[in-house]
Design a protein around this motif. Structure first.
Motif, PDB file in Angstrom:
ATOM      1  N   GLY A 193      15.317   0.342  -7.666  1.00 18.11           N
ATOM      2  CA  GLY A 193      14.599   1.180  -7.105  1.00 18.11           C
ATOM      3  C   GLY A 193      15.027   1.896  -5.704  1.00 18.11           C
ATOM      4  O   GLY A 193      15.735   1.289  -4.950  1.00 18.11           O
ATOM      5  N   ARG A 194      14.723   3.087  -5.523  1.00 17.35           N
ATOM      6  CA  ARG A 194      14.849   3.679  -4.404  1.00 17.35           C
ATOM      7  C   ARG A 194      13.560   4.259  -3.596  1.00 17.35           C
ATOM      8  O   ARG A 194      12.780   4.869  -4.440  1.00 17.35           O
TER       9      ARG A 194
ATOM     10  N   THR B 291       0.935  -1.236   0.127  1.00 22.10           N
ATOM     11  CA  THR B 291      -0.032  -0.071  -0.024  1.00 22.10           C
ATOM     12  C   THR B 291       1.046   1.257   0.085  1.00 22.10           C
ATOM     13  O   THR B 291       1.653   1.594   0.873  1.00 22.10           O
ATOM     14  N   CYS B 292       0.845   1.879  -1.100  1.00 19.40           N
ATOM     15  CA  CYS B 292       1.759   3.093  -1.003  1.00 19.40           C
ATOM     16  C   CYS B 292       1.132   4.148  -2.028  1.00 19.40           C
ATOM     17  O   CYS B 292       0.353   4.046  -2.776  1.00 19.40           O
ATOM     18  N   ILE B 293       1.870   5.251  -1.773  1.00 19.04           N
ATOM     19  CA  ILE B 293       1.603   6.533  -2.818  1.00 19.04           C
ATOM     20  C   ILE B 293       2.980   6.494  -3.832  1.00 19.04           C
ATOM     21  O   ILE B 293       4.135   6.412  -3.522  1.00 19.04           O
ATOM     22  N   LEU B 294       2.723   6.331  -5.220  1.00 21.46           N
ATOM     23  CA  LEU B 294       3.954   6.354  -6.067  1.00 21.46           C
ATOM     24  C   LEU B 294       4.296   7.643  -6.665  1.00 21.46           C
ATOM     25  O   LEU B 294       3.294   8.234  -7.287  1.00 21.46           O
TER      26      LEU B 294
ATOM     27  N   ASP C  90       3.722  -5.668  -6.159  1.00 26.01           N
ATOM     28  CA  ASP C  90       3.215  -4.912  -7.228  1.00 26.01           C
ATOM     29  C   ASP C  90       4.243  -3.403  -7.517  1.00 26.01           C
ATOM     30  O   ASP C  90       3.957  -3.024  -8.422  1.00 26.01           O
ATOM     31  N   MET C  91       5.096  -3.252  -6.405  1.00 25.06           N
ATOM     32  CA  MET C  91       5.838  -1.954  -6.516  1.00 25.06           C
ATOM     33  C   MET C  91       7.292  -1.980  -7.096  1.00 25.06           C
ATOM     34  O   MET C  91       7.676  -1.109  -7.928  1.00 25.06           O
TER      35      MET C  91
ATOM     36  N   ALA D 160      11.869 -10.418   1.447  1.00 29.36           N
ATOM     37  CA  ALA D 160      12.336  -9.049   1.606  1.00 29.36           C
ATOM     38  C   ALA D 160      10.796  -8.352   1.489  1.00 29.36           C
ATOM     39  O   ALA D 160      10.778  -7.353   2.377  1.00 29.36           O
ATOM     40  N   THR D 161       9.892  -8.745   0.753  1.00 30.90           N
ATOM     41  CA  THR D 161       8.575  -8.182   0.905  1.00 30.90           C
ATOM     42  C   THR D 161       8.130  -8.357   1.991  1.00 30.90           C
ATOM     43  O   THR D 161       7.227  -7.235   2.779  1.00 30.90           O
ATOM     44  N   ASP D 162       8.045  -9.492   2.745  1.00 29.30           N
ATOM     45  CA  ASP D 162       7.425  -9.616   3.935  1.00 29.30           C
ATOM     46  C   ASP D 162       8.057  -8.438   5.071  1.00 29.30           C
ATOM     47  O   ASP D 162       7.470  -8.012   5.933  1.00 29.30           O
ATOM     48  N   ASP D 163       9.570  -8.337   5.074  1.00 27.05           N
ATOM     49  CA  ASP D 163      10.124  -7.471   6.096  1.00 27.05           C
ATOM     50  C   ASP D 163       9.592  -5.972   5.704  1.00 27.05           C
ATOM     51  O   ASP D 163       9.353  -4.885   6.667  1.00 27.05           O
TER      52      ASP D 163
END
Length: 658
Positions: free
Chosen positions: A106-107, A6-9, A98-99, A67-70
């Motif tokens: 990516g940063r 859940t994020c703002i891109l 999905d990100m 990594a996604t879990d963390d």
């Protein structure tokens, strides 16, 4: 199905730059006594925080989504206004969300409750010095803070191998020299006011004296594990949550929170038995380096003056608590506890061993450890268990204290390089050093055995024994009318051979029983032993994938306990994952042996069965049949020969030599 972040891109294109400053080489250990002449600047806990997270996903992400879990754990925490986390992602062939793209570097910034992409670069090797340098420069330029933490995440291989295994670039990794150069290029080293409050490794095997050395003027504290870690790693929502509640705490207190939340999560997941994590004050590393160097100096002098020393050292090293498996079949990390090595070499290195123990006790300010890693002191060192020249070369490049590098090279080759020759000559007062004639282990091959009191006995004499590091016995059983011999394991002097090293006499104490899982025979190798327990590595296939089961024998109760399993070594590294057996899992036992003319070792699965609620490891009597026993004789250079063999039959639990 992919998990969603859940994020703002938000994509911003930012200019990269690096603040470059010259820094002292990591080999500089301070004064002759190892004491620092400068004191750390007084610590002010107030102000802003930035955590730079170098997240190399590797197969941990592509295969398991670790990594996604963390990242999802991190996002459970609402950060205060004075804390930002800057994350660089890469190194995985697939990301389970999905990100993040596997095709780009990516940063991302996490602050408050928002996970925002702030930059994107073309694909790059996370195991390359330049990639780390670029990230450090970017963070310094765009996210300066009063307090900073740098966090490595991925596989780790200890001093000889490093961290950040990029599966997109053939498993390339950041070596210790590469990490040092990257930090030197982007940050100003300082022994009084280092640029980072904490250098953290959520990886396997990186709480080493050599890692501490390269970061001693880059960070105030090192937080890392001596042993492998489970795939779940650190408990991000727990330690970040506690830190977010009170950011005006010291970095050693943050390290303690990381350790405590980690071991609690390991206990919850039933992974705590072999877990370790420690907090080391990097301002107190120089006295350890000084003592460690002198320990190596004393070993070098003894190796030159006493032909029996190397064997004595090897046997003490074998008793030292070690990490990552360190057996022939499971693979080697060649990492062991430095304090425990010093304790086990007290009698043969009396002038320097206690200083090592004392200095570690002063520098390691906090640690957590499981029941079967009870000898951990918080920092590990390299011991060339494997006799692998590649691992030794990796250590040679990583270490800032050359004495043990020279010692292990001499032990393997019986020769000194010109540089080592000059070094040892100074230790011995310019004594003429002639390369000693190499001991010919081959003369012990096919050595005849005797049968005494119903046991096989190997007598090689005192003169030969002093050149050896280990004597063990190998047990085989004939199957298929004698066409195949299956080997049950390598039972060593650690627990199954009565050894008189002074006389060179070795007697097997085989009792007609062997280890089993629910009655199914297994191949066993000793990886570690203490006065309280012995640890075994047992190859099996778990749901068709090869793993190594860790089993402890507890002396006090005369019982075995299955601790868990880890994936086999990949690209020279142990798996950062502990696997618990669960009901319904399918196990296939693996055995090794010979067929035909006994030229080639075969690996074969023998029994297949399912895990039950009460699956256990026990000793069982071997079935009737014809067996062979022989001794494996290992020299200090790691090479081995076998004695002649003796045949015996077992019937109704009784052993009768033929």
């Amino acid at each position: 199905m992919k998990k969603k972040l859940t994020c703002i891109l938000l994509i911003l294109v930012l200019l990269l730059s690096a603040c470059v400053a010259d820094a002292p080489a990591p080999q500089d250990n301070g004064s002759e006594t190892g004491e620092k002449t400068e004191q750390l600047a007084e610590y002010d806990p107030s102000g802003t925080w930035a955590i730079y997270w170098y997240l190399c996903g590797s197969d941990l992400e592509s295969e398991q989504g670790c990594a996604t879990d963390d990242l999802l754990e991190m996002m459970k925490v609402k950060l205060p206004d004075n804390v930002k986390i800057i994350i660089q992602t890469g190194g995985a062939s697939v990301w389970n969300n999905d990100m993040i793209s596997e095709k780009k570097i990516g940063r991302y910034e996490y602050s408050g409750e928002d996970f925002v992409q702030v930059d994107e670069l073309k694909q790059a090797n996370m195991g390359k010095e330049e990639t780390l340098t670029d990230f450090l420069g970017y963070c310094n330029q765009n996210y300066p803070a009063d307090h900073k933490m740098f966090l490595f995440w991925d596989h780790g291989g200890g001093s000889p191998s490093g961290v950040a295994q990029d599966e997109n670039y053939d498993g390339d990794m950041l070596t210790l020299p590469e990490m040092r150069k990257a930090f030197e290029s982007a940050c100003e080293a300082s022994s009084t006011n280092p640029p980072f409050d904490i250098i953290g490794f959520d990886t396997c095997l990186m709480a080493t004296i050599d890692v501490a050395n390269i970061f001693k003027d880059m960070g105030r504290y090192l937080v890392a594990s001596e042993e492998t870690e489970p795939g779940t790693g650190w408990s991000y929502n727990k330690w970040l949550g506690k830190f977010a509640d009170n950011t005006e705490i010291t970095p050693d207190e943050i390290g303690k929170i990381i350790c405590d939340t980690y071991i609690k999560q390991c206990e919850k997941d039933d992974f705590a038995d072999e877990a370790t994590l420690s907090v080391t004050d990097l301002s107190k590393i120089d006295p350890i380096l000084d003592a460690y160097s002198k320990l190596g100096d004393e070993a070098l002098v003894n190796a030159v003056n006493d032909e029996s020393f190397q064997g004595k050292f090897d046997r003490a090293a074998k008793k030292t608590e070690n990490y990552g498996g360190n057996t022939e079949k499971s693979g080697y990390s060649d990492m062991a506890d430095l304090g425990d090595l010093a304790k086990h070499t007290e009698k043969i290195l009396p002038n320097s061993s206690q200083a090592v123990v004392d200095a570690i006790g002063n520098a390691v300010v906090y640690q957590v450890k499981g029941e079967y890693k009870s000898k951990a002191n918080g920092l590990s060192c390299f011991i060339n268990y494997s006799s692998d020249p590649d691992l030794l070369e990796g250590y040679s490049k990583a270490t800032g204290t050359p004495s043990f590098d020279y010692y292990y090279t001499y032990k393997l080759t019986n020769k000194f390089s010109d540089k080592a020759y000059d070094y040892v000559s100074k230790l011995l007062g310019n004594t003429n050093l002639e390369n000693r004639e190499k001991f010919k282990l081959s003369k012990l091959e096919d050595k005849k055995l005797k049968i005494e009191d119903g046991s096989a006995v190997l007598n090689i004499g005192a003169e030969n024994a002093k050149h050896l590091s280990r004597v063990s016995y190998e047990l085989y059983k004939f199957i298929d009318d004698g066409d195949i011999m299956l080997m049950f394991g390598d039972a060593g002097t650690e627990n199954d051979v009565e050894a008189d090293w002074d006389q060179g006499v070795f007697k097997e104490n085989f009792r007609g029983v062997w280890g089993t899982i629910d009655g199914h025979l297994v191949y066993m190798e000793v990886s570690n032993f203490t006065d309280k327990y012995t640890l075994y590595q047992i190859p099996i296939k778990l749901n068709k994938k090869k793993v190594f089961l860790s089993v402890a024998y507890i002396n006090s109760s005369d019982e075995y306990k299955i601790l868990g399993a880890r994936k086999e070594y990949s690209n020279g590294l142990p798996g950062k994952n502990s696997i618990k057996l669960k009901k319904g899992d399918k196990i296939s036992t693996i055995m090794y042996g010979y067929s035909g003319e006994l030229d080639d070792v075969i690996e074969t699965t023998v029994d297949t069965f399912k895990v039950k609620n009460n699956t256990s490891f026990t000793e069982e009597e071997l079935n009737d049949g014809k067996f062979i026993i022989n001794f494996k004789i290992t020299g200090t250079d790691g090479k081995s020969v076998t004695s002649d063999s003796e045949e015996f039959k077992m019937k109704n639990g009784e052993i009768r030599y033929l």
